[in-house]
Design a protein around this motif. Sequence first.
Motif, short mmCIF file in Angstrom:
data_model
loop_
_atom_site.label_atom_id
_atom_site.label_comp_id
_atom_site.label_asym_id
_atom_site.label_seq_id
_atom_site.Cartn_x
_atom_site.Cartn_y
_atom_site.Cartn_z
N LEU A 48 0.82 -1.17 0.03
CA LEU A 48 0.02 0.06 -0.08
C LEU A 48 0.93 1.09 0.10
CD1 LEU A 48 -3.03 1.16 0.50
CD2 LEU A 48 -2.42 1.03 2.94
N LEU A 49 1.93 1.40 0.77
CA LEU A 49 2.94 2.56 0.96
C LEU A 49 3.62 2.53 -0.37
CD1 LEU A 49 4.19 1.93 4.64
CD2 LEU A 49 2.52 3.68 3.94
N GLU A 50 3.95 1.56 -0.93
CA GLU A 50 4.68 1.74 -2.27
C GLU A 50 3.85 2.26 -3.50
OE1 GLU A 50 8.11 1.69 -4.68
OE2 GLU A 50 7.84 1.21 -2.48
N ASN A 51 2.36 1.95 -3.34
CA ASN A 51 1.57 2.37 -4.32
C ASN A 51 1.28 3.82 -4.06
OD1 ASN A 51 1.41 -0.46 -4.91
ND2 ASN A 51 -0.51 -0.16 -5.73
N MET A 52 1.28 4.15 -2.88
CA MET A 52 1.00 5.74 -2.64
C MET A 52 2.17 6.41 -3.00
SD MET A 52 -1.10 5.85 1.18
CE MET A 52 0.37 5.06 2.07
N LYS A 53 3.39 6.07 -2.64
CA LYS A 53 4.55 6.62 -3.07
C LYS A 53 4.41 6.95 -4.54
CE LYS A 53 9.46 6.45 -2.60
NZ LYS A 53 10.83 5.52 -2.21
N ASN A 54 4.17 5.76 -5.37
CA ASN A 54 4.38 5.89 -6.67
C ASN A 54 3.22 6.75 -7.53
OD1 ASN A 54 6.81 4.46 -6.62
ND2 ASN A 54 5.61 2.43 -6.86
N SER A 55 2.13 7.20 -6.83
CA SER A 55 1.06 7.49 -7.21
C SER A 55 1.05 9.18 -7.30
CB SER A 55 -0.27 7.25 -6.81
OG SER A 55 -1.35 7.92 -7.18
N LYS A 56 0.77 9.69 -8.20
CA LYS A 56 0.60 11.30 -8.31
C LYS A 56 -0.63 11.91 -7.95
CE LYS A 56 4.16 12.00 -12.03
NZ LYS A 56 4.53 12.27 -13.35
N ASN A 57 -1.61 10.87 -7.75
CA ASN A 57 -3.14 11.32 -7.39
C ASN A 57 -3.60 11.23 -6.03
OD1 ASN A 57 -3.78 11.75 -10.23
ND2 ASN A 57 -3.74 9.54 -10.46
N HIS A 58 -4.57 12.02 -5.55
CA HIS A 58 -5.10 11.78 -4.15
C HIS A 58 -5.43 10.34 -3.97
CE1 HIS A 58 -6.98 12.45 -0.61
NE2 HIS A 58 -8.22 12.57 -1.08
N VAL A 59 -5.02 9.66 -2.75
CA VAL A 59 -5.53 8.73 -2.40
C VAL A 59 -6.96 8.79 -1.76
CG1 VAL A 59 -5.12 6.74 -0.85
CG2 VAL A 59 -3.06 7.81 -1.86
N LYS A 60 -7.95 7.89 -2.08
CA LYS A 60 -9.26 8.03 -1.59
C LYS A 60 -9.73 6.81 -0.86
CE LYS A 60 -10.59 9.65 -6.33
NZ LYS A 60 -11.62 9.73 -7.48
N THR A 61 -10.49 7.09 0.10
CA THR A 61 -10.91 6.03 1.24
C THR A 61 -12.40 6.16 0.95
OG1 THR A 61 -10.99 7.38 2.96
CG2 THR A 61 -8.87 6.30 2.50
N SER A 62 -12.94 4.96 1.33
CA SER A 62 -14.59 4.67 1.31
C SER A 62 -14.87 4.20 2.76
CB SER A 62 -14.78 4.10 0.21
OG SER A 62 -14.56 2.78 -0.04
N SER A 63 -16.06 4.84 3.28
CA SER A 63 -16.48 4.12 4.51
C SER A 63 -16.98 2.81 4.24
CB SER A 63 -17.52 5.04 5.19
OG SER A 63 -16.90 6.43 5.32
N PRO A 64 -17.15 2.11 5.36
CA PRO A 64 -18.03 1.03 5.35
C PRO A 64 -19.42 1.06 5.15
CG PRO A 64 -16.61 0.85 7.25
CD PRO A 64 -16.72 2.28 6.59
N SER A 65 -20.22 0.22 4.56
CA SER A 65 -21.65 0.37 4.52
C SER A 65 -22.40 -0.06 5.91
CB SER A 65 -22.22 -0.64 3.47
OG SER A 65 -22.12 -1.96 3.92
N PRO A 66 -23.44 0.27 6.18
CA PRO A 66 -24.12 -0.19 7.34
C PRO A 66 -24.35 -1.55 7.31
CG PRO A 66 -25.48 1.80 6.21
CD PRO A 66 -24.29 1.55 5.23
N GLY A 67 -24.34 -2.27 6.24
CA GLY A 67 -24.52 -3.79 6.29
C GLY A 67 -23.13 -4.13 6.86
N ASP A 68 -21.98 -3.71 6.67
CA ASP A 68 -20.93 -4.20 7.29
C ASP A 68 -20.83 -4.11 8.69
OD1 ASP A 68 -19.57 -4.65 4.45
OD2 ASP A 68 -19.08 -2.55 4.36
N PHE A 69 -21.55 -3.10 9.28
CA PHE A 69 -21.29 -2.94 10.68
C PHE A 69 -22.44 -3.98 11.29
CE2 PHE A 69 -19.30 1.46 9.97
CZ PHE A 69 -18.60 1.07 11.28
N LEU A 70 -23.64 -4.07 10.40
CA LEU A 70 -24.68 -5.06 11.10
C LEU A 70 -24.10 -6.51 11.22
CD1 LEU A 70 -27.94 -4.00 8.78
CD2 LEU A 70 -27.74 -3.84 11.37
N LYS A 71 -23.15 -6.84 10.74
CA LYS A 71 -22.52 -8.29 10.71
C LYS A 71 -21.83 -8.28 12.06
CE LYS A 71 -21.93 -8.86 5.52
NZ LYS A 71 -20.75 -8.86 4.95
N GLU A 72 -21.30 -7.30 12.49
CA GLU A 72 -20.68 -7.35 13.63
C GLU A 72 -21.63 -7.34 14.63
OE1 GLU A 72 -17.59 -7.85 14.34
OE2 GLU A 72 -16.71 -8.20 12.03
#
Length: 277
Positions: A48-72
């Motif tokens: 992951l760190l290597e890919n971030m280092k080599n990318s010129k673009n902004h790293v995007k993150t996405s939140s879990p869905s409510p369904g992901d929390f429901l399982k827990e």
Amino acid sequence: MKYKIVSDSSCDLNEGLKKQMDVGLVPLKIDIDGETFVDDENLNVDELLENMKNSKNHVKTSSPSPGDFLKEYEEGENVFVVTISSQLSGTYNSAILAKNIIADSAEKFIHVFDSKSASIGETLISMKIFELIQEKYDNLDIVNKIEQYINEMKTFFILDNLDNLIKGGRLTKIAGHIASFLSIKPIMGSDEEGNIRLVDKVRGTKKAFRRLVDIIGEEGKDIEDKVLGISHCNNEERANKLKDEISKRYNFKDIIVVEMAGLSSVYANDGGIVIAF
């Protein structure tokens, strides 16, 4: 009654804490140049760190869905949830939506805490919940004590690499290059609402960490009763040196060191250090 602590994958844990607390970690996703990384136990952080280092673009993150929390949520009768600051991610909202869904179909106690922090801050909150459960506090007492704990908690961090802040628009390229050229190290932290704030800026890494140790004394209260946590991104030597310096100056109840998983590594980047107490 069965208790369950749930957090998102910004909650950084070492192996001992994983075995002791059995926290259910709901993973976020990380997108780099169209490639998606799931922040779970299978993630290769070095890749992951290597890919971030080599990318010129902004790293995007996405939140879990409510369904992901429901399982827990299904795994406990009494569920305490800790999420990354709602000012940094929509994860808190997903956790609340999941709570509202399950409230209509099952008799459970579920409370979602906005950590107003990230990384090791979430770790410490989870540890405190676990401690209160072991001491057999009732659910409402746990909620009140943890809300007070969150309001009193301090979070600070020093980044060795400003690339992700620049790419994400949090720091202009000009300011970033000047900071790098002059070896300016910003010391940042969270405010009362969980936003990122500039605490101080110091020239040079060693001076920055010495200043961070000073700030602990300036902003900390009742240190003897508290645990201090340090999380690091690929920087164990610096984290342990910081632990030693803090131990010499202050009498914390305990100091723990953990390595960051994927999401925290995205924010902190290679070499980053986060502390909370």
